[in-house]
Each structure stands twice: as structure tokens, then as C-alpha cells.
Design an enzyme around this catalytic site. Structure first.
Site, mmCIF file in Angstrom:
data_model
loop_
_atom_site.group_PDB
_atom_site.id
_atom_site.type_symbol
_atom_site.label_atom_id
_atom_site.label_comp_id
_atom_site.label_asym_id
_atom_site.label_seq_id
_atom_site.Cartn_x
_atom_site.Cartn_y
_atom_site.Cartn_z
ATOM 1 C CG HIS A 245 52.065 -8.297 53.911
ATOM 2 N ND1 HIS A 245 52.988 -8.895 54.743
ATOM 3 C CD2 HIS A 245 51.144 -9.252 53.621
ATOM 4 C CE1 HIS A 245 52.627 -10.151 54.954
ATOM 5 N NE2 HIS A 245 51.520 -10.396 54.285
ATOM 6 C CB SER A 267 48.110 -11.105 53.371
ATOM 7 O OG SER A 267 47.119 -11.560 54.278
ATOM 8 C CG ASP A 268 51.907 -14.748 57.718
ATOM 9 O OD1 ASP A 268 50.995 -15.449 58.186
ATOM 10 O OD2 ASP A 268 53.109 -15.000 57.892
ATOM 11 C CG PHE A 269 46.666 -14.792 61.188
ATOM 12 C CD1 PHE A 269 45.937 -15.945 60.965
ATOM 13 C CD2 PHE A 269 46.214 -13.898 62.143
ATOM 14 C CE1 PHE A 269 44.778 -16.213 61.687
ATOM 15 C CE2 PHE A 269 45.066 -14.148 62.867
ATOM 16 C CZ PHE A 269 44.346 -15.318 62.641
ATOM 17 C CG ASN A 270 45.161 -8.879 61.484
ATOM 18 O OD1 ASN A 270 44.140 -8.598 60.849
ATOM 19 N ND2 ASN A 270 45.522 -8.196 62.551
#
Length: 743
Positions: A245, A267-270
Site C-alpha cells: 500500500h 485499499s484492502d481492509f484497514n
């Protein structure tokens, strides 16, 4: 981006006018995605509830589905907010929505891009009818370590097969494309190297050479980009010291600038917040700066973009033009779906009712499940079984487990709507056959209390069918395993059953390759069924009793022991004279079952391949012909596979690499000659300077029924040629499919 009003289309002007009216907070809101929780009173939006929608603090939602809920939330956005910007509803639709198809690893075993495109199209029809606009699929990570739980979500170990199925899934989600209301925007994930975590532990560091990254892990993503994928999701892992990220060199320079990707990066989760846990950001502000600098457009659930971006622009740390570029991409995605013209076009109750779990989708699920099974072993032609045997004993907790048929990402699938293996067997046998079910053992625990009961029942049975393997929740995200054997007391159960001397058929249910050498040695018939979805039980019975001839082939290597991992067919030669020097002292170096392996109830034989030429130049194509014979007693389908080896090159090459495959159906005694065409994209390599070129020298081509085939021919390329540009990442056999629209 310099915007000149007089050169813009009407749609572009609509977006630019909207951007000009937006506050910084509203722009940050478009880049923010929040989770929706379901409750008895309706959908609940995390981090602010419905007011966050009214105040334009969110641009997309994860987890809202169903026309009633999505219409209610969309109504707030377009009727109660200042600028009336519609929401984007997103969900993980990996292998079906209400009708569940085989898990992706299973469907990869069908080696059938057309089938994959059709099942993905059916999933898109259902999901879009339930209000969903964008799916976080396909998952196209290459995976060569079956300890990693998410191997179940991808297409296995090979970039060529992975690229083919990535293209098929993107095209399936799209269908005819906008303005068709069954179009589902697609997301290629997880970019990149997520399938190679150290120790097979989810989220762990991946340590890949540049060559391995370019040759193995990136090709399916480039194929997806060339096929028109709408979004890309960075992976949780770091690569070469940089969390994905924050990886500007790969996200901004490789993906956007070199490959020309113009879609969303979500983005992926959090994961934006987790940049602080990675240790590349000390504060939320730094995490946002790093992620945004890598061109991550949408922040999933952390809320940091909404919190930090306005201040970063106001204090001059972030250019407003950079913020506008990301917002523009989000608005363009919504515009492409026609949401500005009709924000409720995905919220039609009649369409939802008419498209969920239809007889047509169930029939397709059954076909896909039939083609996804792999017959690993069939000693003395034990299978298929007769439907009128006096007594069948079915054992194993998985036999009656409707939930596990759905796999680890079941969408909106319902266990009660799925057919278990036991139900399928009972529905297939004659009325004269007695089917006895005893659980015997479970993958969940070491309870041995029912094993004696199963042993006694086996003594009185004609055939024992043991359904063994993993629960669905033993595969998937955060479901890594340190061992690859049968969990729980299943080994003990199998041992007692074998003591009876009765014929034993094992049906494997699992989301990863298993290391089962003793089972493979002692059990006469083994059918790999994976998790097959809504029609699993019926499809298993179709194969078990011979209504359908199995045709699947393994998309991933099965190890003999976990100590062989990572193991894959496209390994490289060592510098030793004898392979024994690179072997284990306590275990064979060969796989239990090789990539591409799969048996049939008939037999197929191959003539030696013939070539259109034995010498070609670097810019010419080569046609490989092979004749396949059905040498058995019944009709069947064979998956013919072509592999290529560059015998001597400036850099080491795999012992063989898949470069073509096709399905062929043959009646007993029938033969068919097949053509494979190879070109520069097949011959080329990355040289020691990472330039793409075809080098002179000899090549060996292998054609057969698995990666272990020795059916071969050789040819020579007489000169060298630099391959201009990046070449096509989509295999030649799929270039027509990549441009195909299908309804």
C-alpha cells in the site's frame, strides 16, 4: 491533469463541474469506503451511521446488498446530501452470489476459460440484481505454498493458466458492459506477491527476486489490466521492504505508468492504517501521505483519508490536483455504470426476484462442479459405482456438511439451499440400495467414539464412501496450516475402514493441496472434489456413479510431505550432474500428484507431436500438431496440455512452462488432431538485463495429459530478436476471448 473545458465531452464536463463544486471534505469522502452491518432494523453504516452519507463523508460502502437496503442507502445519498452523488456498493463475489459455484481453485481444475466466463457472468447477474456495483474479484495471486489458506481463492501455481482464467473472470463480470445493468465492475487482487508469504502464513512478508516477480507473479495482473479490469487492490504484504500500500514503484510506476492502468486502486481492509504497524509511518497523517503518494485511491474502512486529506491539501503537503485525480477516477467509475443518470438502476426488486438461484444458474453450477473434480486414482476401475449396490456406507462428518460445500467466500449463499454429498448419493442410487450414514470422525477434533461403529458397519457394506478433508472454514483468509494432512480423527477412521478389506472410495473436500501419501498408497479410488458450491452433492454423485466422466486436471501440485513445500512443476535444473544430489535423504523429491494430473473412466493416448518446421526465425510462428486417441471404452473429455522448454539460454529457464491447453471430447476409438500455435510471446524471455527478447537455440515442446508427459519434439530458433514493447500478457489462445462479450 490540465482540463480544458472546450475539449471535454459532455460526460467529462459533468465530472469537472462536480469537482469544482466539491469541498475538500466532500472529495475526501468520495475516497472513503465504510462497512455496512446488517441488523433487524436495516443496514447500519459504521463510523457515523446514515449522517455520514448525508454529509457526503463516504463514497462507497462494503457489505450492503439486497435491493431494499441498497435503495434505502442510495436514496439518502442522492436525495438528502448537498451534491447528490450516488454511492458505489461493493462486495466480495468470488465464486457466486446466491448460486454458489466451485471455489476458484476447484474451477481452475476444469481448465475451461469459457466455463469460468459463464459462471462469473451468472454471478454478476445475481450480484448486480441485488444492488452491487463492484466486486473484489478476481483473486489472481499465484500460490505455490498450500499452507497458505487463500490458495483456495486463486487459480493455482501457474501464471499462464492464471492469466487465462483472470481474463475470463474479468470478461464474465463485465458481460456486454455498460449500460447493461448486469455489468459488475471487477477488481484484480492482491497486487502483488501475496501468494508467496514466508512460512505460508497469511499477511506475512514476501521475499521475491525481481525475476520471479516479473515472470511468475505479475503476468496475471497485466493480463487482467489488458482485459479491462476496473480496479486493483494492493496486497497486505510487503515486498522488498516496502508494504504494497506504499509501493509507488509498483503501483504508480509499473501499474499506472508502464501498463497504462487508468482505473481505481482500492485499499484492502484497514490497510492504510496498517502502514503504521508495518513501520513505514509513525502517524495517521504519514500513513495517508505514503498510501496516497502510491496512488491508492480509496481507503477501505480505516477512515484516515476522510480524517487527514483535507488538512494535507490546506497546508500544502498534498497538491489539490493530485486529490482531484483520485476523485475523478471514482466519479468516472460511477458515471460508467450510469449512476448519475439513474442512481437506482441496480435497485430493481422485480429483477432481483427473477435472477436469484434460478434453475438455469443451478444447472450451470452442476456443470461447473462436474468439470472441476479430479480423479486422482482409480485402481482396478473401482469407479464408477453401480447405482443398485445392495448397501453403501457413507462416513465422514463432511458428507453431511451443507455449509462446507459453499467454500470460504460463499457470498449470499445459503447452506440450506446447497446439496450435501450425502444428499447427492441418496438421490442418485436405486430404490433397492440401502445407504447407511455414520459420521465416524470429524476434521474438527480427535473424538474416536464413532470409529468402531463405522468399522462394524463397513463389514456389512458392499462399498465404503469416505468423505474426508477440511471444513470450509479451514481454508481462506487467516486460515494457514502448518501441516497438510487430514485434520482431526480422520486418519484413524480411514485406517479402521481399510482393515475391513472392503472397497473404499475417498472423496476429498478441501481448499488446498493435501499431503496424503498413505491415503494415496492404500485407498483404491480417490476423487478430489474441493468445495463445489450449491450443486456439490448432485455433481459428486454424477461422477461417482458414472453419469458423467471426470475430466478435471490439477491446477496445483500435491506434495508428499509439507517439507517439500514450496513445490511446483516449473522448477529449474540445478548445476549438479545428478538430481539425487538435490533430493531429500528421507523423502522422494517427486510430487504425490503433479500439476496437470487427472484420470478419466476412459484412456487417452497421444501420437508424437509434429511441427510445422524444425527451424524458424525469431519472428515466425510455429504450429504444433498432436493427435489424441480415445483408447478406452467410453466417451470422455481430455485436457490436452502443451509445455515449452528453452534448452540453453542466457538466463536459466524452467524445466517446462505451460504455453497452451484445450479440451477435446472423444468417443471410444475416435481420434482428433489439434493445432497449437506458438509465437514471440511464447519464445521470449527476460534476459540478464531484464530486456524482453527471443534468443537463438533449441527448444523442446511437450504435449500430453499432464506436466509429467514425455511426449516431445524439438525445434531451433536461428536468430535473436528484441520484443518491442511489453507484448501481450494474454495467452494467444485467449485473445479472442479477451475481446468477447457474453450475456
Amino acid at each position: 491533469m490540465n482540463v480544458h473545458a472546450d475539449s471535454l465531452t459532455d460526460k467529462e464536463q459533468q465530472i469537472e463541474q462536480l469537482l469544482a463544486r466539491m469541498t475538500l471534505e466532500e472529495k475526501a469522502g468520495q475516497l472513503t469506503q465504510l462497512v455496512v452491518q446488517k441488523s433487524p432494523t436495516g443496514p447500519v453504516v459504521a463510523n457515523g451511521g446514515e449522517d455520514v452519507i448525508r454529509h457526503s463523508g463516504v463514497g462507497s460502502l462494503l457489505g450492503a446488498s439486497g435491493v431494499q437496503d441498497t435503495r434505502r442507502l442510495q436514496q439518502i445519498a442522492v436525495e438528502e446530501s448537498r451534491l447528490h452523488i450516488p454511492l458505489l456498493f461493493t462486495e466480495d463475489v468470488l465464486h457466486g452470489f446466491r448460486t454458489i459455484f466451485p471455489v476458484p481453485l476447484a474451477e481452475a481444475a476444469a481448465w475451461d476459460p469459457d466455463l469460468t466466463q459463464r459462471t462469473t457472468r451468472a454471478a454478476a447477474v445475481e450480484a448486480s440484481a441485488s444492488g452491487i456495483h463492484l466486486t473484489y474479484a478476481p483473486m489472481i495471486d499465484i500460490a505455490r505454498d498450500p499452507r497458505w489458506g487463500r490458495v483456495v481463492e486463486g487459480s493455482g501455481e501457474d501464471p499462464f493458466l492464471g492469466s487465462a482464467l483472470a481474463v475470463a473472470r474479468v470478461r464474465g463480470f463485465h458481460g456486454k458492459g455498460p449500460p447493461e445493468v448486469s455489468t459488475l465492475l471487477s477488481t484484480a487482487k492482491h497486487f502483488v506477491g501475496y501468494g508467496a508469504p514466508e512460512g505460508g502464513r497469511d499477511y506475512n512478508t514476501s521475499d521475491l527476486s525481481e525475476r520471479t516477480l516479473l515472470e511468475t507473479y505479475l503476468p496475471p495482473f497485466r493480463a487482467a489490466v489488458q482485459a479491462g479490469v476496473d480496479a486493483v487492490m494492493p496486497a497486505y504484504n510487503e515486498l522488498d521492504g516496502i508494504p504494497m500500500h506504499a509501493n509507488g514503484p509498483l503501483l504508480r510506476e509499473k501499474l499506472r505508468e508502464q501498463w497504462g492502468f487508468r482505473g481505481l486502486i482500492v485499499s484492502d481492509f484497514n490497510s492504510v492504517r496498517e502502514l503504521m504497524l508495518h513501520g513505514v509511518a509513525a502517524t495517521p497523517t504519514e500513513a495517508v501521505k505514503v498510501a496516497f503518494g502510491a496512488t491508492v485511491d480509496i481507503d477501505m474502512v480505516s477512515g484516515l483519508y476522510a480524517q487527514e486529506l483535507p488538512a494535507l491539501v490546506r497546508n500544502g503537503q498534498l497538491a489539490q490536483s493530485t486529490l482531484d485525480s483520485a476523485v475523478r477516477r471514482v466519479l468516472e467509475a460511477k458515471q460508467r455504470l450510469g449512476l448519475f443518470d439513474d442512481p437506482y438502476r441496480y435497485s430493481d426488486a422485480a429483477r432481483e426476484k427473477a435472477n436469484l438461484l434460478t434453475p438455469q444458474s443451478r444447472a450451470l453450477a452442476r456443470e461447473a462442479a462436474q468439470k472441476s473434480m479430479v480423479l486422482l486414482k482409480n485402481e482396478k476401475a473401482l469407479l464408477p459405482l453401480h447405482k443398485d449396490l445392495p448397501k453403501l456406507l457413507v462416513v465422514g462428518a463432511l458428507a453431511d456438511d451443507q455449509r462446507s460445500t459453499l467454500g470460504s467466500w460463499p457470498g449470499d449463499g445459503r447452506a440450506k439451499e446447497s446439496i450435501s454429498v450425502l444428499q447427492g448419493i441418496k438421490g442418485a442410487v436405486s430404490s433397492a440400495t440401502q445407504v447407511v450414514y455414520i459420521q465416524g470422525a470429524s476434521p474438527d477434533d480427535l473424538d474416536l467414539s464413532e470409529i468402531d461403529k463405522a468399522h462394524q458397519a463397513a463389514l456389512d457394506a458392499d462399498v465404503v464412501i469416505a468423505v474426508l478433508g477440511e471444513r470450509a472454514n479451514m481454508s481462506g483468509e487467516a486460515r494457514s496450516r502448518s501441516s497438510l494432512g487430514l485434520p482431526g480423527a480422520q486418519d484413524a477412521l480411514l485406517s479402521r475402514l481399510l482393515e475391513t478389506g472392503k472397497p473404499v472410495v475417498v472423496i476429498l473436500m478441501n481448499g488446498r493441496p493435501l499431503a496424503i501419501p498413505h491415503l494415496a498408497e492404500q485407498v483404491p479410488a480417490i476423487l478430489e472434489s474441493w468445495f463445489l458450491g450449491s450443486e456439490m452433492g448432485n455433481a459428486v454423485a454424477d461422477i461417482l456413479f458414472g453419469d458423467v466422466n471426470p475430466s478435471g486436471k490439477l491446477p496445483v501440485t500435491f506434495p508428499r510431505a509439507v517439507g517439500q513445500v514450496p513445490i511446483y512443476y516449473s522448477q529449474k535444473h540445478t548445476g549438479r550432474q545428478s538430481n539425487k544430489d538435490a533430493a531429500y535423504i528421507d523423502q522422494s523429491v517427486t510430487p504425490l500428484y503433479p500439476f496437470g494430473h487427472g484420470l478419466s473412466y476412459t484412456t487417452f493416448t497421444y501420437d508424437p507431436p509434429t511441427l510445422s518446421a524444425t527451424q524458424i526465425t525469431a519472428t515466425e510462428t510455429l504450429t504444433v500438431q498432436v493427435t489424441v486417441h480415445n483408447s478406452g471404452q467410453r466417451e470422455g473429455e481430455e485436457i490436452v496440455q502443451l509445455y515449452l522448454h528453452d534448452n540453453v539460454a542466457s538466463v536459466t529457464r524452467p524445466v517446462r512452462a505451460l504455453r497452451g491447453f484445450t479440451r477435446v471430447r472423444l468417443k471410444p476409438g475416435e481420434a482428433r488432431t489439434l493445432d497449437f500455435v506458438l509465437d514471440q510471446d511464447d519464445f521470449a524471455l527476460l534476459d540478464r538485463y531484464f530486456l524482453r527478447r527471443v534468443e537463438p537455440g533449441t527448444f523442446t515442446v511437450f504435449v500430453g495429459g499432464s506436466s509429467a508427459t514425455d511426449n516431445q519434439a524439438s525445434f531451433e530458433i536461428t536468430n535473436t530478436a528484441r520484443v518491442k514493447g511489453l507484448g501481450s500478457a494474454i495467452p494467444r489462445m485467449l485473445r479472442a476471448l479477451a475481446n468477447k462479450t457474453d450475456e
